[in-house]
Every structure is written in C-alpha cells, then in structure tokens.
Design a protein around this motif. Structure first.
Motif, mmCIF file in Angstrom:
data_model
loop_
_atom_site.group_PDB
_atom_site.id
_atom_site.type_symbol
_atom_site.label_atom_id
_atom_site.label_comp_id
_atom_site.label_asym_id
_atom_site.label_seq_id
_atom_site.Cartn_x
_atom_site.Cartn_y
_atom_site.Cartn_z
ATOM 1 N N TYR A 1 0.882 -1.209 0.125
ATOM 2 C CA TYR A 1 -0.040 0.070 0.052
ATOM 3 C C TYR A 1 0.855 1.356 0.043
ATOM 4 O O TYR A 1 2.113 1.168 0.528
ATOM 5 N N PRO A 2 0.360 2.539 -0.714
ATOM 6 C CA PRO A 2 1.185 3.612 -0.456
ATOM 7 C C PRO A 2 1.732 3.913 0.871
ATOM 8 O O PRO A 2 0.671 3.622 1.796
ATOM 9 N N SER B 1 0.531 -1.827 -4.884
ATOM 10 C CA SER B 1 0.255 -0.885 -4.042
ATOM 11 C C SER B 1 -0.861 -0.182 -4.857
ATOM 12 O O SER B 1 -1.863 0.362 -4.063
ATOM 13 N N ASN B 2 -0.532 0.201 -6.260
ATOM 14 C CA ASN B 2 -1.589 1.246 -6.676
ATOM 15 C C ASN B 2 -2.711 0.530 -7.050
ATOM 16 O O ASN B 2 -3.950 1.368 -6.776
ATOM 17 N N HIS C 1 -4.840 0.634 -3.738
ATOM 18 C CA HIS C 1 -5.047 2.234 -3.362
ATOM 19 C C HIS C 1 -6.226 2.878 -4.200
ATOM 20 O O HIS C 1 -7.234 3.271 -3.528
ATOM 21 N N GLN C 2 -6.192 2.567 -5.524
ATOM 22 C CA GLN C 2 -7.206 2.872 -6.346
ATOM 23 C C GLN C 2 -8.522 2.277 -5.970
ATOM 24 O O GLN C 2 -9.600 2.692 -6.074
ATOM 25 N N LYS D 1 -9.825 3.875 -2.746
ATOM 26 C CA LYS D 1 -10.591 5.040 -2.930
ATOM 27 C C LYS D 1 -11.931 4.941 -3.732
ATOM 28 O O LYS D 1 -12.909 5.505 -3.506
ATOM 29 N N SER E 1 -2.233 -3.203 6.204
ATOM 30 C CA SER E 1 -1.223 -3.727 5.545
ATOM 31 C C SER E 1 0.111 -3.409 6.496
ATOM 32 O O SER E 1 0.066 -3.232 7.459
ATOM 33 N N GLU F 1 -5.974 8.661 5.343
ATOM 34 C CA GLU F 1 -5.432 8.931 4.083
ATOM 35 C C GLU F 1 -6.570 8.715 3.022
ATOM 36 O O GLU F 1 -7.309 7.841 2.659
ATOM 37 N N ASP F 2 -6.765 10.083 2.354
ATOM 38 C CA ASP F 2 -7.843 10.162 1.352
ATOM 39 C C ASP F 2 -9.278 9.737 2.041
ATOM 40 O O ASP F 2 -10.081 9.027 1.001
ATOM 41 N N VAL G 1 -6.214 3.860 7.355
ATOM 42 C CA VAL G 1 -5.163 2.893 6.710
ATOM 43 C C VAL G 1 -4.302 2.604 8.378
ATOM 44 O O VAL G 1 -3.861 3.345 8.847
#
Length: 388
Positions: A11-12, A19-20, A23-24, A27, A39, A63-64, A68
């Motif tokens: 994860y970022p 990870s991308n 995360h996507q 979101k 994570s 985060e966003d 997390v």
C-alpha cells in the motif's frame, strides 16, 4: 454506511502495481462504503521500513478519507527464500493478533499473493456470516515454480494446498486474467468468479496527441519493478542500441545489478532514473516514444498492469512477455508483440518495425481505445453490486 476491510501486503507510500491497485480500489469503494486498509509498515521494495515509520509496531492514519492501519513486519527483499518467508510470516502473525483483538467487518477483500498472507486471513476470518473476496493477481505457487523460485516437493505441495483452501473458502474471487479464473474453476466451482483487471484512473495533464518524429533517436522507456521476472538487466545486455536510447524508472531486487552493468558499460545509451512518485512518473512517461513491457518467460495467469497504464497514457508499447497480455496488445493494436527472451526478434522488431512505423500510433487514439475497453468505473460498479 456498510464497512469493508481490505487486507494487502502492499500500500502507498510503497510504489508498484500491487500498491497502486489496492489504493485505487480503496478510493473507489470509499464513496459507498466505510473502508479500512490493513497493510504492513511501508518497506517495499527496499526491504527496510521507511524512515517516517521506523521504531513503530503499528501506525494508524486517515488518507484520502480511508482509515489505514499499518502493522509490524520484519522487512526484507533478500533473495534468500527462508528470509523472505520469515518476512511474510511476520506480517501474518501481526494479522492474527489484529483479528483476535479487533472487530472485523462483514465484508473483507484480501489480496493474493502473497499466498501465506491470504491463507492466514481466510483461515481466521472464514465464517458463514462474513463475505470474503479474494483478489488474485498472480497464480502462486505455480508462477513461483515457473520462475524457479520454488521446486516441486514438500514446500510446493504445501503451497498448493494453501492455494486450494483459499479458493474453496472465498465467496467471490476477482481474477486479473481469464487464465486465473479458468485455473480456479479447475479447483473448485463454489465461489463466484469475476474478471477484475488492474485498470487505472489517470488524469491526463498534457496534450500529447501529436505523432512523434521519425528522424531522431528512438527513446524507449521501462518503468516498474526491477526484479528477476522482468529481466531488465538481461534486456540491457541484449539490446541493439543502434539509434535508440533506453530509459529506466523503478527499483527492486535487481537494482544493484542494473547499476553495476550501467557503470561497466558507460558508452551505452542506458539512463537509470531511479524511483519517482507515480504522478510525476506519468508526466515523464508521456515524453517517450515507446515503452517496453518485458517478462523473462510466459507466466500463466499473469497480465502485467503496465499494459493498461501505458494505454491510458496513450503510449505505444513493445510487449515482450507472452500469454494473455500478448493477445490484449495485439487485439487492441496497442503496439508490437515479441516472443519472451527472443532478443533477435526484439531487435529486428525495433529496427525494422518500430522505427519506421512509430508515427502511425496516435496517442489520442490509444487513449480512446483505453477508455472504451479498459474502463475502471464500469468495472468498479460491478464490484460494488457484489459487495452490497
């Protein structure tokens, strides 16, 4: 609002496809669900905890709009199999403690591989009252066997039993390729299956629709993990550099070998730029003429996510990996296809096909193909229906 827990080994602020992807996904789901991500403390691919997280056993943040929770791990990027296993085991142990002392939502999405992490999660969370969604991006341990990371024997057979257990106890399996879904069907008919590609959501910042020039050196770029499966160092050793430059972004277990090769061949037009933030990388990628997507051998079930990311950016590509990805590039006219490790064919393709025909690939046209056939929002809506 209904809750969803996502369990991932990546994860970022870690970078890379896994990870991308997670995360996507987090979101996207967070618009309709209350999402929490579990994570490890960030450590990939360097194999050491990132500076801002050192000395911690656990970290929690928003985060966003996503909660997390990062758990302790014994980090490693060692080539030693036993050391890598201990690293995965350490995160699995952290997960076990978390499951015991915390309430777990009724909807859980689990990333696999790593196989051990997925097995631990499913073993402890399986319940008729909980919906387990297994997101399978690669077929382990078969991919490890193909790459020579494991051999047939006790370890391999144990991993195969874990794989089977995971599939049989999931309620929904998301496969990154049709080959993955076909493989699952051969093991069990219980879970519902859904093709769920790693389609990106990318905001295009520049107008790069003009066709490239044809009278100058072709600038080829690779961006991603610098590992054994990608064979970037081997690629550098075999490329015919007549009229081309090779630019490389990323990091991984083979970074030191790559740097050593470049240092020992200073006259070759190979430029290593290291690892940069994803949005900045996208801006950089759009300045190159063509990208290359290599794999040292065809890995059943694997479809590199770079295909979809490069298509979204409008960058023509040379696909050098075989398998299902080869068909995607060919069927959608995204670039050129070369058999894995056939460097003679690769060099001939670059010199005889890429150079004289690169002007035919209009970046806006490639983006239009991506929007039509690799639509993330349509795919996400289907997943949301399954989770409701």
């Amino acid at each position: 609002m209904k809750k969803v827990l996502i369990i991932s080994h990546y994860y970022p602020p870690e970078m890379g496809a896994a990870s991308n992807r997670i995360h996507q996904l987090a979101k996207g789901l967070n618009r309709n669900f209350e999402v929490t991500v579990l994570s490890p403390l960030p450590n990939y691919p360097e194999g050491r905890i990132f500076n801002q997280y050192r000395g911690k056993l656990k970290d929690s943040s928003y985060e966003d709009g996503i909660r997390v929770i990062r758990l302790w791990i014994l980090p490693s990027n060692s080539k030693n199999k036993a050391v890598r296993f201990l690293s995965m085991l350490s995160y699995s142990l952290s997960l076990m403690f978390y499951f015991v002392f915390n309430a777990i939502p009724k909807r859980v999405i689990i990333q696999s591989p790593p196989l051990l992490v997925a097995f631990t999660s499913i073993f402890f969370l399986r319940s008729r009252h909980r919906k387990l969604v297994l997101n399978v991006s690669d077929l382990w341990p078969d991919a490890a066997l193909n790459l020579g990371a494991v051999k047939e024997g006790l370890v391999y057979s144990t991993l195969k039993r874990m794989e089977s257990f995971n599939y049989r106890n999931a309620h929904l399996i998301l496969g990154q390729s049709n080959e993955i879904l076909q493989h699952v069907k051969r093991i069990t008919v219980y879970p519902k299956l859904m093709l769920y590609r790693n389609f990106p959501r990318i905001k295009i910042m520049d107008d790069a629709s003009k066709p490239p020039k044809t009278s100058y050196t072709i600038r080829i770029v690779y961006a991603g993990l610098i590992g054994v499966a990608q064979g970037v160092v081997e690629l550098c050793q075999h490329l015919n550099f007549q009229g081309i430059e090779f630019h490389i972004y990323g990091s991984g277990p083979e970074t030191a070998s790559l740097k050593a090769f470049i240092a020992s061949h200073p006259n070759l037009p190979i430029l290593y730029h290291g690892r940069i933030e994803r949005q900045a990388l996208h801006r950089k990628l759009m300045t190159y003429d063509v990208a290359i997507v290599p794999l040292v051998k065809r890995i059943y079930g694997s479809v590199p996510s770079k295909i979809f990311e490069l298509a979204a950016l409008g960058i023509p590509m040379i696909y050098f990996g075989g398998g299902e990805g080869e068909g995607i590039v060919s069927d959608h006219a995204l670039g050129w296809v070369v058999n894995p490790q056939d460097y003679k064919q690769l060099n001939a393709t670059i010199q005889e096909e890429v150079k004289p025909n690169l002007f035919k690939f209009n970046k806006s046209s490639i983006r239009a193909i991506s929007l039509k056939h690799f639509n993330y929002d349509t795919q996400l809506q289907e997943l949301k229906k399954e989770l409701l």
